[in-house]
Structure formats: C-alpha cells, structure tokens
Scaffold this active site. Structure first.
Site, short mmCIF file in Angstrom:
data_model
loop_
_atom_site.label_atom_id
_atom_site.label_comp_id
_atom_site.label_asym_id
_atom_site.label_seq_id
_atom_site.Cartn_x
_atom_site.Cartn_y
_atom_site.Cartn_z
N ASP A 1 -7.90 -5.55 0.25
CA ASP A 1 -8.38 -6.49 -0.76
C ASP A 1 -8.00 -7.94 -0.49
OD1 ASP A 1 -9.75 -4.69 -2.38
OD2 ASP A 1 -7.94 -4.08 -3.42
N HIS B 1 0.85 -1.19 0.00
CA HIS B 1 0.00 0.00 0.00
C HIS B 1 0.89 1.24 0.00
CE1 HIS B 1 -3.23 2.77 1.05
NE2 HIS B 1 -4.04 1.82 0.64
C1 SDX Z 1 -6.60 -0.47 -2.88
O1 SDX Z 1 -4.73 4.05 -2.14
C2 SDX Z 1 -5.68 3.50 -1.55
O2 SDX Z 1 -6.08 3.95 -0.52
C3 SDX Z 1 -6.29 2.29 -2.22
C4 SDX Z 1 -7.23 1.43 -1.35
C5 SDX Z 1 -8.52 2.18 -1.03
O3 SDX Z 1 -9.20 1.80 -0.07
O4 SDX Z 1 -8.90 3.06 -1.80
O5 SDX Z 1 -6.61 1.02 -0.15
C6 SDX Z 1 -7.69 0.17 -2.12
O6 SDX Z 1 -6.42 -0.13 -4.01
C7 SDX Z 1 -5.68 -1.50 -2.24
C8 SDX Z 1 -4.53 -1.93 -3.14
C9 SDX Z 1 -4.90 -3.08 -4.04
N1 SDX Z 1 -3.83 -3.43 -4.97
C10 SDX Z 1 -3.08 -4.55 -4.84
O7 SDX Z 1 -3.22 -5.33 -3.90
C11 SDX Z 1 -2.13 -4.78 -5.97
C12 SDX Z 1 -0.77 -5.22 -5.44
N2 SDX Z 1 -0.17 -4.10 -4.76
C13 SDX Z 1 0.58 -3.19 -5.44
O8 SDX Z 1 0.79 -3.24 -6.80
C14 SDX Z 1 1.12 -1.96 -4.73
O9 SDX Z 1 1.53 -2.29 -3.44
C15 SDX Z 1 0.17 -0.76 -4.70
C16 SDX Z 1 -0.40 -0.44 -6.07
C17 SDX Z 1 -1.01 -1.04 -3.75
C18 SDX Z 1 0.95 0.46 -4.18
O10 SDX Z 1 1.83 0.89 -5.17
P1 SDX Z 1 3.03 1.92 -4.90
O11 SDX Z 1 2.81 2.69 -3.67
O12 SDX Z 1 3.24 2.67 -6.17
O13 SDX Z 1 4.24 0.96 -4.62
P2 SDX Z 1 5.24 0.36 -5.69
O14 SDX Z 1 4.50 -0.41 -6.70
O15 SDX Z 1 6.12 1.48 -6.21
O16 SDX Z 1 6.10 -0.62 -4.82
C19 SDX Z 1 7.17 -0.18 -3.96
C20 SDX Z 1 8.08 -1.35 -3.74
C21 SDX Z 1 8.54 -1.98 -5.06
O17 SDX Z 1 9.78 -2.63 -4.80
P3 SDX Z 1 11.17 -1.93 -5.26
O18 SDX Z 1 11.06 -1.72 -6.75
O19 SDX Z 1 11.26 -0.64 -4.50
O20 SDX Z 1 12.22 -2.94 -4.87
O21 SDX Z 1 7.36 -2.41 -3.06
C22 SDX Z 1 7.25 -3.55 -3.91
C23 SDX Z 1 7.51 -3.04 -5.33
O22 SDX Z 1 7.96 -4.05 -6.16
N3 SDX Z 1 5.84 -4.03 -3.82
C24 SDX Z 1 5.44 -5.28 -3.96
C25 SDX Z 1 4.07 -5.26 -3.78
N4 SDX Z 1 3.66 -4.01 -3.54
C26 SDX Z 1 4.75 -3.26 -3.58
N5 SDX Z 1 6.13 -6.39 -4.21
C27 SDX Z 1 5.41 -7.54 -4.31
N6 SDX Z 1 4.08 -7.59 -4.14
C28 SDX Z 1 3.38 -6.47 -3.89
N7 SDX Z 1 2.06 -6.52 -3.76
#
Ligand code: SDX
Length: 379
Positions: A315, A261
């Site tokens: 989720d 998140h």
């Molecule tokens: C919702 O914003 C909100 O409030 C949303 C929400 C709401 O109520 O409205 O809470 C609802 O949308 C929940 C999120 C649902 N999405 C997922 O579950 C999809 C999987 N998660 C992600 O793709 C991710 O964590 C996000 C989209 C939720 C957040 O994205 P960010 O803040 O842009 O983070 P990022 O993708 O830049 O990740 C930062 C680091 C990366 O690693 P590095 O490149 O720095 O080494 O964290 C890693 C990412 O690879 N990472 C993950 C990960 N989430 C982040 N690695 C593996 N699995 C994951 N799920």
C-alpha cells in the site's frame, strides 16, 4: 482454566490448506501457483493471471481467448443495478457502494446452489467482469454524470480506464494499470480472503462471499491503508519535516501507514515492483514531489524500524501511482478489490472442494453460574 492457547489475530495458525499462492516473508518472495509475481507483472496480464489463479495452470491460447471473450461479454450491468447505484449517497465511500452493489447483484442471478459448477463459473466470470463497471459507474453517478458504457474492444485494464475518463490510456499507462491489477490479485490467507472463505464455508452464494471480503478490505489496517498513506504524506508535507514527524509518531507508538506486514519481515516484493512502475508513470505524468517524500520516509523508517522487520508494504507506493494517473483517492481501495476478486474467488472455489464450516473455539473469560435477580429487586 482453559487449556487452549489464544493466538491473537490467528498469527501462525493455519486455517486451510491452499495451493493458490505462496509467500516467503524472509526472502521477499510471492508466487501465484508457483510463478513469481514479478514475472507475472512483467510478462502476463490480469486476464491470464486470473485464469492461472482460478484454474491452477496457465491457459492455452484458446482457453485465454475464450475467457477473455466471456469477461468482455459480461461487463455490462443491469439497468436496475445502475439505478440502485444512482440511489446510493454520493458522499458515501465507493468501497461501501461496491460492497452494497455486489451484495445486491446476488439478487439478480441464480447462484444459491454452490454445488453447481456451471453456475459457480458463471458467477466467477460475472464478478470479475462487472466489478470495474460498478466502481466506474458509482464514480460517474456520484457527480451527476451518466456512466460510460464498457467497450468490448478494450482489455480489462484499458476498459476500466476508459469507463473512468472516457479516453483510452496510452500503452505505457495501460501496462501500469494492468500490472497493478496483477500485483494485487492474490496474497495467501489475508484478512479479506479469510473472511470470504469463512462466508463461503457456510455455502452462502458467491456474491455474498465477495461482498463480505470487500467489507473486510475496507479497513485501514488492510486495503484502506493505501488512501491513508497519501493523507499521511500530505500531513508530513516536505522532506525536512519527515524525520521529526516520524520520530514523534514512533515515540507515540502510532502506526505508520503503508509499513509493516504480518508475513513480510523485509520489503514487500510488490512495493519494489510498484516503485519500478512508478518511474514509467512519471515519465508521462511528471514526477510528483510526494514520491520523493515517500522515498525519504522509507529511508528514515528503514533506519528506525527496519531492525524490527518493518518495511514498506504493497500500500505504500500504489496510491502515489494512482494519484499520478488522476484517479481519485477514495477509488484506490476499490481498485485493490477489482484485482483481489480474482484471488477471493480462487480461494472460494478451493474452499468448496473439501468444505467444512468454520467454527473456531473461544476462551471464555466471563462470569458463570450467576443468579437471576428479578428487575423489581434491582436498584
Ligand atoms: C495489506 O495480510 C495481507 O496479506 C494483507 C495485504 C494483502 O495483499 O492482502 O498485504 C494488504 O493489508 C497491507 C497492510 C496495510 N496496512 C498498513 O499499512 C497499516 C499499518 N501497518 C500495520 O498496522 C501492521 O503492520 C499490519 C496490520 C500490516 C500487521 O499487523 P500485525 O502483524 O498484527 O503486527 P502488529 O500490529 O502486532 O505489530 C507488531 C509490532 C508492534 O510493535 P511492538 O508492540 O511489538 O513493539 O510492530 C509494530 C507494532 O507497533 N508495527 C508498526 C507498524 N506495523 C507494525 N509500528 C509502526 N508502524 C507500523 N506500520
């Protein structure tokens, strides 16, 4: 060279002042108008929480009774809208049906003058009241069944269940659905809320605002993740396969659905409440194997990616609850929208108070000063 610093995803960039909700991402704290979401999920109901979000304070008994009456009164949809829903392709995702129906709803009601507070309130009530009806109508019509008429004697959560299954939920199931709606009702400046505020800042009508927000919620990085969590758990298959599957996914830098998140660097407080609720559901429905697998996935992920601040988000457990209730997988995100419409509308009303159209800057990285070569001179 531009002096402006680019912040991909607008990370840490404030785009508005807001008094609707608050997150402390290090302490797993989420408050709606200052009240902890856990308290609201336990003590309140969707109707009361919606009033709180829209108006800023808890309603008096009379205010809540009147608001509840208005919502019940506006549940029905016009037959033309029902016919429109009937014409949508049955293979299309219900989120697209919801988005299209809400956009079309704007053609049925006079709502263009967003300086008119009375009209804005009527649109607000209509949208909150009708979203469950539209969703349930599409679910019935896509299988060739007639939609089930909403019942005025049931509350918001129970009526939605009724329109899906033509039976009343048990008190425990009703409470679980209601609490899920409360937990999903609002979440600060998330992507769909921002999208709604951007659309609202152009003074577009509220149906267009909500249809834009619904479209943004469809994506798998946002609300769409709840469906993909179940796909992922089914692909993992069993507890023995969890560790090798996760190791492989992490090595390939795949995103694990339902984890991570932008704001929370600890477990999302809503995921914790959802797990408690899951136990109540399973007491009636039986405990699905998928839940035990999900708990194991959380344990392994906490070891591997917990140190990076990646934990379950809202989720991760919601879909398991909905599946146990017999709700089809592609309705999980529409249920998110049925709840979040409260937050979207609270932000829309807030945006209108001191509105200025959103018009950010870009960092241009293209060519400049190019000569135009006539087509005849080009190879
Ligand atoms: C919702 O914003 C909100 O409030 C949303 C929400 C709401 O109520 O409205 O809470 C609802 O949308 C929940 C999120 C649902 N999405 C997922 O579950 C999809 C999987 N998660 C992600 O793709 C991710 O964590 C996000 C989209 C939720 C957040 O994205 P960010 O803040 O842009 O983070 P990022 O993708 O830049 O990740 C930062 C680091 C990366 O690693 P590095 O490149 O720095 O080494 O964290 C890693 C990412 O690879 N990472 C993950 C990960 N989430 C982040 N690695 C593996 N699995 C994951 N799920």
């Amino acid at each position: 060279m531009s002096q402006i610093e680019l912040r991909p995803g607008l990370a840490d960039v404030p785009v508005a002042e807001s008094a609707v909700s608050f997150i402390d991402g290090k302490r797993a704290r989420l408050e709606y108008r200052g009240i902890a979401v856990e308290t609201l999920a336990r003590e309140s109901c969707f109707e009361e929480t919606t009033w709180l979000l829209l108006k800023g304070d808890l309603p008096t008994q009379k205010q809540l009774a009147d608001f509840d009456d208005q919502l019940r009164h506006h549940r029905r949809i016009k037959f033309r809208l029902r016919d429109l829903i009937k014409c949508l392709p049955e293979s299309g995702h219900p989120m697209y049906a919801l988005q299209a129906s809400v956009a079309a709803m704007g053609m049925f009601y006079p709502a263009r003058d967003v300086t008119n507070e009375k009209s804005n309130w009527e649109s607000t009530v209509r949208l909150i009241a009708k979203l469950p009806t539209v969703c349930a109508a599409f679910q019935r019509l896509r299988y060739g069944d007639e939609p089930i008429t909403p019942r005025d004697d049931l509350d918001h959560a129970a009526n939605f269940y009724w329109m899906l299954f033509e039976k009343e939920p048990s008190p425990a199931i009703r409470k679980v659905i209601d609490a899920c709606l409360v937990l999903h009702a609002e979440h600060t400046m998330n992507a769909s809320t921002f999208s709604g505020r951007v659309t609202g800042s152009t003074l577009a009508n509220p149906y267009t605002v909500i249809s834009a927000a619904i479209g943004t919620l469809t994506g798998p990085l946002h609300g769409g993740a709840n469906e993909e969590v179940l796909d992922m758990l089914e692909e993992i298959g069993n507890i023995q396969n969890a560790k090798p599957w996760i190791d492989d996914a992490v090595a390939k830098k795949k995103k694990i659905m339902g984890f991570g998140h932008r704001v929370y660097k600890v477990k999302d407080p809503r995921a914790t409440v959802l797990q408690d609720l899951a136990e109540h559901v399973f007491a009636e429905t039986g405990r699905p194997k998928l839940y035990d697998l999900a708990v194991e996935v959380e344990r392994i992920m906490t070891d591997i990616l917990g140190p990076k601040g990646i934990y379950p988000n809202v989720d991760f457990y919601s879909g398991i609850i909905y599946q146990a209730l017999g709700i089809p997988r592609d309705l999980f995100t529409p249920i998110f929208a049925i709840a979040r419409v409260a937050g979207w509308l609270a932000h829309w009303l807030e945006q209108l108070v001191n509105n200025r159209i959103f018009r950010p800057e870009q960092i241009y990285v293209g060519k400049t000063n190019q000569a135009y070569v006539p087509l005849s001179k080009r190879p």
